[in-house]
Design a protein around this motif. Structure first.
Motif, PDB file in Angstrom:
ATOM      1  N   UNK A 267       0.963  -1.299   0.007  1.00 17.30           N
ATOM      2  CA  UNK A 267       0.091  -0.015   0.001  1.00 17.30           C
ATOM      3  C   UNK A 267       1.043   1.485   0.107  1.00 17.30           C
ATOM      4  N   UNK A 268       0.802   2.019  -0.981  1.00 17.73           N
ATOM      5  CA  UNK A 268       1.562   3.129  -1.291  1.00 17.73           C
ATOM      6  C   UNK A 268       0.949   4.476  -0.150  1.00 17.73           C
ATOM      7  N   UNK A 269       1.540   5.233   0.767  1.00 19.61           N
ATOM      8  CA  UNK A 269       1.132   6.135   1.235  1.00 19.61           C
ATOM      9  C   UNK A 269       1.424   7.461   0.494  1.00 19.61           C
ATOM     10  N   UNK A 270       0.431   8.074   0.353  1.00 17.84           N
ATOM     11  CA  UNK A 270       0.591   9.444  -0.542  1.00 17.84           C
ATOM     12  C   UNK A 270       1.052  10.705   0.619  1.00 17.84           C
ATOM     13  N   UNK A 271       1.684  11.695   0.111  1.00 16.57           N
ATOM     14  CA  UNK A 271       1.996  12.782   1.195  1.00 16.57           C
ATOM     15  C   UNK A 271       1.383  13.916   0.468  1.00 16.57           C
ATOM     16  N   UNK A 272       0.434  14.550   1.142  1.00 10.97           N
ATOM     17  CA  UNK A 272       0.080  15.739   0.515  1.00 10.97           C
ATOM     18  C   UNK A 272      -0.029  16.894   1.580  1.00 10.97           C
ATOM     19  N   UNK A 273       1.166  17.709   1.117  1.00  2.04           N
ATOM     20  CA  UNK A 273       1.533  18.664   2.264  1.00  2.04           C
ATOM     21  C   UNK A 273       0.534  19.555   2.549  1.00  2.04           C
ATOM     22  N   UNK A 274      -0.694  19.854   1.711  1.00  2.00           N
ATOM     23  CA  UNK A 274      -1.591  20.586   2.109  1.00  2.00           C
ATOM     24  C   UNK A 274      -2.440  20.197   3.436  1.00  2.00           C
ATOM     25  N   UNK A 275      -2.542  18.823   3.542  1.00  2.49           N
ATOM     26  CA  UNK A 275      -3.259  18.226   4.566  1.00  2.49           C
ATOM     27  C   UNK A 275      -2.264  18.462   5.891  1.00  2.49           C
ATOM     28  N   UNK A 276      -1.066  18.763   5.820  1.00  2.00           N
ATOM     29  CA  UNK A 276      -0.268  18.896   6.960  1.00  2.00           C
ATOM     30  C   UNK A 276       0.148  20.471   7.066  1.00  2.00           C
ATOM     31  N   UNK A 277      -0.702  21.316   6.614  1.00  2.00           N
ATOM     32  CA  UNK A 277      -0.181  22.729   6.772  1.00  2.00           C
ATOM     33  C   UNK A 277      -0.631  22.966   8.107  1.00  2.00           C
ATOM     34  N   UNK A 278       0.177  23.997   8.620  1.00  6.41           N
ATOM     35  CA  UNK A 278       0.144  24.175  10.060  1.00  6.41           C
ATOM     36  C   UNK A 278      -0.196  25.676  10.393  1.00  6.41           C
ATOM     37  N   UNK A 279      -0.866  26.048  11.274  1.00  4.07           N
ATOM     38  CA  UNK A 279      -1.213  27.513  11.645  1.00  4.07           C
ATOM     39  C   UNK A 279      -0.305  28.133  11.735  1.00  4.07           C
ATOM     40  N   UNK A 280      -0.277  29.791  11.483  1.00  6.23           N
ATOM     41  CA  UNK A 280       0.856  30.488  11.342  1.00  6.23           C
ATOM     42  C   UNK A 280       1.478  30.677  12.518  1.00  6.23           C
ATOM     43  N   UNK A 281       0.912  30.605  13.832  1.00  4.02           N
ATOM     44  CA  UNK A 281       1.600  30.661  15.102  1.00  4.02           C
ATOM     45  C   UNK A 281       2.112  29.272  15.555  1.00  4.02           C
ATOM     46  N   UNK A 282       1.927  28.300  14.822  1.00  4.60           N
ATOM     47  CA  UNK A 282       2.710  27.125  15.265  1.00  4.60           C
ATOM     48  C   UNK A 282       4.069  27.044  14.781  1.00  4.60           C
ATOM     49  N   UNK A 283       4.935  26.818  15.825  1.00  2.92           N
ATOM     50  CA  UNK A 283       6.435  26.688  15.760  1.00  2.92           C
ATOM     51  C   UNK A 283       6.917  25.522  15.130  1.00  2.92           C
ATOM     52  N   UNK A 284       7.241  25.119  13.906  1.00  2.52           N
ATOM     53  CA  UNK A 284       7.974  23.883  13.629  1.00  2.52           C
ATOM     54  C   UNK A 284       9.314  23.994  14.143  1.00  2.52           C
ATOM     55  N   UNK A 285       9.834  22.854  14.591  1.00  5.29           N
ATOM     56  CA  UNK A 285      11.377  22.668  14.794  1.00  5.29           C
ATOM     57  C   UNK A 285      11.613  21.312  15.057  1.00  5.29           C
ATOM     58  N   UNK A 286      12.759  21.029  14.749  1.00  5.41           N
ATOM     59  CA  UNK A 286      13.275  19.573  14.870  1.00  5.41           C
ATOM     60  C   UNK A 286      13.311  19.262  16.599  1.00  5.41           C
ATOM     61  N   UNK A 287      12.387  18.099  16.758  1.00  9.87           N
ATOM     62  CA  UNK A 287      12.282  17.849  18.064  1.00  9.87           C
ATOM     63  C   UNK A 287      12.699  16.363  18.368  1.00  9.87           C
TER      64      UNK A 287
END
Length: 313
Positions: A267-287
């Motif tokens: 089963x191929x898993x597709x990755x749709x970046x639109x589904x994983x869009x974050x709110x502007x105030x969410x801070x993304x970092x390597x954790x």
């Protein structure tokens, strides 16, 4: 592996900066490479992996960030003497063995170019002997020294590229997709040669590729890039057995296996970046989710990934 040889801090490489067609090829990535290890860097074409390698070695001047090699900032202002010293320690094996060798130069002069620049021989006899030794190191012989690149196969040309990189006794080699232009039967030979050389000479590698199975074979740790960002970094086995970022999961689900039953049900898993869009105030970092396993995520995702990992144990 506890001694850091290379530290990448918030590296950015933008092209056409400030213009409508600005490209953020590398967009604020950070990672370390330890002495004696192989760090694999994977991702689809255009994700910024080759640009990362070229920025580290100063083929591009970084837009921002630091590259600290052996305690020295590579992108800081340097005298010609310091740059020469740095260029000896860090070398690159290029992706295309057809384009990266000068067709008008004989093998002897291609390999000896680094020796000439750094003055690493006393006389012409020693220069010639050093080239012969390098040819034998990469599985060729001294008779090849007087030929031109067009007289060699793709695999042999890549061996010449490796010999050229080794000529100045570097500590660190960036291998930029060194096997992608080669036949599958030759790929394993070149990768095995790189592993043998690493053991013999204590080399450290950044191995850039998009062949995930080959990267797993050669790497101690693997970083996954997507659109200029590093989205996951983990020990090789851990990344393959427990991918945490949805893009990594998608990449790994695309690896074919020589097993008809598995392939029939894969089963191929597709990755749709639109589904994983974050709110502007969410801070993304390597954790760090588990020891040594880092994922680019928000605080909220971090908590859920930690819980999922704890449940799996």
């Amino acid at each position: 592996m506890t001694e850091k040889l290379l530290e990448i801090k918030n590296l950015k490489q933008y092209f056409n900066q400030g213009k409508p067609n600005e490209v953020r090829a590398v967009d604020g990535i950070s990672f370390d490479i330890y002495r004696g290890e192989t760090l694999g860097l994977v991702g689809e074409s255009g994700c910024g992996k080759s640009t990362t390698g070229r920025s580290i070695i100063r083929l591009y001047d970084a837009t921002d960030g630091e590259v600290i090699f052996d305690g020295v900032n590579v992108h800081g202002k340097k005298s010609k003497k310091d740059l020469k010293k740095f260029n000896r320690k860090m070398q690159m094996i290029f992706q295309d063995p057809y384009a990266s060798l000068n067709p008008r130069m004989k093998v002897m002069d291609i390999i000896a170019e680094g020796l000439d620049i750094h003055g690493l021989f006393k006389n012409q006899t020693e220069r010639k002997q050093r080239v012969f030794e390098l040819l034998e190191t990469v599985g060729l012989n001294k008779e090849h020294a007087n030929r031109y690149p067009h007289e060699f196969s793709g695999g042999q040309r890549q061996r010449l590229g490796i010999a050229r990189a080794l000529a100045v006794d570097p500590e660190f080699i960036i291998a930029d997709e060194p096997i992608s232009a080669l036949d599958v039967s030759i790929q394993a030979q070149v990768v095995n040669l790189l592993r043998e050389l690493q053991k013999e000479k204590g080399l450290t590698y950044l191995f850039i590729a998009h062949d995930l199975s080959m990267v797993k074979y050669i790497s101690d740790r693997i970083g996954v890039m997507y659109f200029g960002k590093l989205v996951e970094l983990a020990p090789a086995e851990d990344l393959y057995n427990n991918p945490m970022h949805p893009y990594t999961q998608s990449l790994l689900s695309a690896i074919p296996l020589p097993d008809p039953n598995y392939e029939r049900n894969r089963v191929r898993k597709s990755y749709d970046p639109a589904v994983h869009n974050y709110a502007e105030n969410e801070e993304l970092e390597m954790r760090e989710i588990t020891p040594g396993h880092f994922v680019l995520c928000s605080e909220k995702e971090y908590e859920s990934l930690k819980l999922a990992s704890a449940a799996r144990v």
